[in-house]
Design a protein around this motif. Structure first.
Motif, PDB file in Angstrom:
ATOM      1  N   ILE A  46      40.538  -9.059 -11.971  1.00 41.44           N
ATOM      2  CA  ILE A  46      39.866  -8.106 -11.252  1.00 41.44           C
ATOM      3  C   ILE A  46      40.576  -6.980 -10.725  1.00 41.44           C
ATOM      4  O   ILE A  46      41.914  -7.419 -10.269  1.00 41.44           O
ATOM      5  N   LYS A  47      40.266  -5.877 -10.814  1.00 35.84           N
ATOM      6  CA  LYS A  47      41.034  -4.660 -10.028  1.00 35.84           C
ATOM      7  C   LYS A  47      40.527  -4.454  -8.654  1.00 35.84           C
ATOM      8  O   LYS A  47      39.231  -4.174  -8.612  1.00 35.84           O
ATOM      9  N   ASN A  48      41.123  -4.528  -7.713  1.00 39.64           N
ATOM     10  CA  ASN A  48      40.800  -4.336  -6.346  1.00 39.64           C
ATOM     11  C   ASN A  48      40.842  -2.921  -5.825  1.00 39.64           C
ATOM     12  O   ASN A  48      41.216  -2.364  -4.966  1.00 39.64           O
ATOM     13  N   ASP A  49      40.104  -1.982  -6.842  1.00 38.19           N
ATOM     14  CA  ASP A  49      40.061  -0.611  -6.235  1.00 38.19           C
ATOM     15  C   ASP A  49      38.473   0.046  -6.251  1.00 38.19           C
ATOM     16  O   ASP A  49      38.308   1.210  -6.095  1.00 38.19           O
ATOM     17  N   ASP A  50      37.614  -0.886  -6.384  1.00 38.22           N
ATOM     18  CA  ASP A  50      36.302  -0.382  -6.419  1.00 38.22           C
ATOM     19  C   ASP A  50      35.657  -0.892  -5.011  1.00 38.22           C
ATOM     20  O   ASP A  50      35.624  -1.873  -4.610  1.00 38.22           O
ATOM     21  N   ASP A  51      35.255   0.214  -4.395  1.00 40.77           N
ATOM     22  CA  ASP A  51      34.781  -0.061  -2.953  1.00 40.77           C
ATOM     23  C   ASP A  51      33.619  -1.118  -2.759  1.00 40.77           C
ATOM     24  O   ASP A  51      33.547  -1.947  -1.935  1.00 40.77           O
ATOM     25  N   SER A  52      32.496  -0.985  -3.953  1.00 47.28           N
ATOM     26  CA  SER A  52      31.579  -1.813  -3.742  1.00 47.28           C
ATOM     27  C   SER A  52      31.891  -3.407  -3.969  1.00 47.28           C
ATOM     28  O   SER A  52      31.622  -4.239  -3.279  1.00 47.28           O
ATOM     29  N   THR A  53      32.986  -3.271  -4.804  1.00 47.42           N
ATOM     30  CA  THR A  53      33.678  -4.744  -4.963  1.00 47.42           C
ATOM     31  C   THR A  53      34.253  -5.377  -3.644  1.00 47.42           C
ATOM     32  O   THR A  53      34.098  -6.432  -3.386  1.00 47.42           O
ATOM     33  N   ILE A  54      35.085  -4.472  -3.210  1.00 53.66           N
ATOM     34  CA  ILE A  54      35.632  -4.792  -2.024  1.00 53.66           C
ATOM     35  C   ILE A  54      34.839  -5.137  -0.833  1.00 53.66           C
ATOM     36  O   ILE A  54      34.779  -6.086  -0.068  1.00 53.66           O
ATOM     37  N   LEU A  55      33.533  -4.202  -0.607  1.00 57.73           N
ATOM     38  CA  LEU A  55      32.848  -4.537   0.362  1.00 57.73           C
ATOM     39  C   LEU A  55      32.153  -5.742  -0.009  1.00 57.73           C
ATOM     40  O   LEU A  55      31.878  -6.651   1.233  1.00 57.73           O
ATOM     41  N   GLU A  56      31.707  -6.181  -1.153  1.00 54.01           N
ATOM     42  CA  GLU A  56      31.056  -7.403  -1.535  1.00 54.01           C
ATOM     43  C   GLU A  56      31.904  -8.526  -1.064  1.00 54.01           C
ATOM     44  O   GLU A  56      31.521  -9.646  -0.413  1.00 54.01           O
ATOM     45  N   MET A  57      33.363  -8.468  -1.017  1.00 53.68           N
ATOM     46  CA  MET A  57      34.207  -9.547  -1.103  1.00 53.68           C
ATOM     47  C   MET A  57      34.209  -9.812   0.624  1.00 53.68           C
ATOM     48  O   MET A  57      34.359 -10.917   1.158  1.00 53.68           O
ATOM     49  N   VAL A  58      34.207  -8.656   1.444  1.00 57.10           N
ATOM     50  CA  VAL A  58      34.315  -8.691   2.888  1.00 57.10           C
ATOM     51  C   VAL A  58      32.936  -9.252   3.210  1.00 57.10           C
ATOM     52  O   VAL A  58      32.916 -10.145   4.245  1.00 57.10           O
ATOM     53  N   ILE A  59      31.909  -8.744   2.825  1.00 55.70           N
ATOM     54  CA  ILE A  59      30.620  -9.481   3.162  1.00 55.70           C
ATOM     55  C   ILE A  59      30.620 -11.080   2.605  1.00 55.70           C
ATOM     56  O   ILE A  59      30.031 -11.849   3.565  1.00 55.70           O
TER      57      ILE A  59
END
Length: 193
Positions: free
Chosen positions: A74-87
């Motif tokens: 996975i590439k950690n540059d998608d805000d929604s993916t990072i937000l989902e990881m934080v949640i």
């Protein structure tokens, strides 16, 4: 390769994250130091600031050398993916602190392992009384981006060298005997049918 929340076959055996395993990776004729995370006898994952185009990689620890295959990335540059990881992280931390009924734990754990249900996850956090402001979320996302390189890869390996490395690491640094409810759920889902 994200999970849909119902298929837990990706975790066939208990994984360890109480310590990481330092490895050398030979990539494009360069040696890179990586940290094997969430590891077990079958594989591990790691972060790297470089896109990997090949499927087969060579790793080394001391005199042991072994081959591993990239099974997901996975590439950690998608805000929604990072937000989902934080949640997801917030939900998991909440679960570890609670004495919830097992069925509640299972439903929350399945939601955490699901991709694309961000609004439901945020709603669930608020039912637990966890309020996040936009400022909180931005800080957490910035921290995640600073802490983690751009890419994360999952490696599968079935070599004796890797199994010996895992065995030696567990002898040198055994995990704590107490398990969180999350660990127990993962082990429940990991048992072969």
């Amino acid at each position: 390769m994200p999970l849909d929340g119902t298929n837990f076959s990706a975790r066939k055996a208990e994984r360890f994250s109480h310590v990481y395993i330092s490895l050398l990776l030979n990539l494009n004729n360069e040696t890179k130091m990586i940290k094997a995370l969430d590891w077990n006898n079958s594989g591990f994952n790691f972060f790297l600031d470089e896109k990997i185009e090949v499927k087969e990689l060579v790793f080394k620890k001391n005199l042991k050398e072994f081959t591993g295959w990239v099974v997901w990335g996975i590439k950690n540059d998608d805000d929604s993916t990072i937000l989902e990881m934080v949640i997801n992280d917030k939900l998991l931390k909440h679960l570890e602190q609670q004495e919830e009924k097992k069925q509640n734990l299972i439903s929350v754990f399945k939601m955490v392992r699901s991709v694309g249900v961000l609004e439901k996850k945020k709603d669930l956090l608020s039912t637990f009384g966890i309020k996040l402001t936009i400022n909180d979320i931005e800080k957490e996302m910035d921290y995640y981006l600073k802490k983690n390189p751009l890419y994360r890869y999952g490696i599968e390996t079935d070599t004796e060298e890797w199994k010996e490395i895992c065995e030696q690491t567990l002898k040198a640094a055994p995990p704590e005997k107490t398990k969180s409810p999350i660990d127990e759920l993962i082990n429940t889902f990991s048992k072969p049918d």
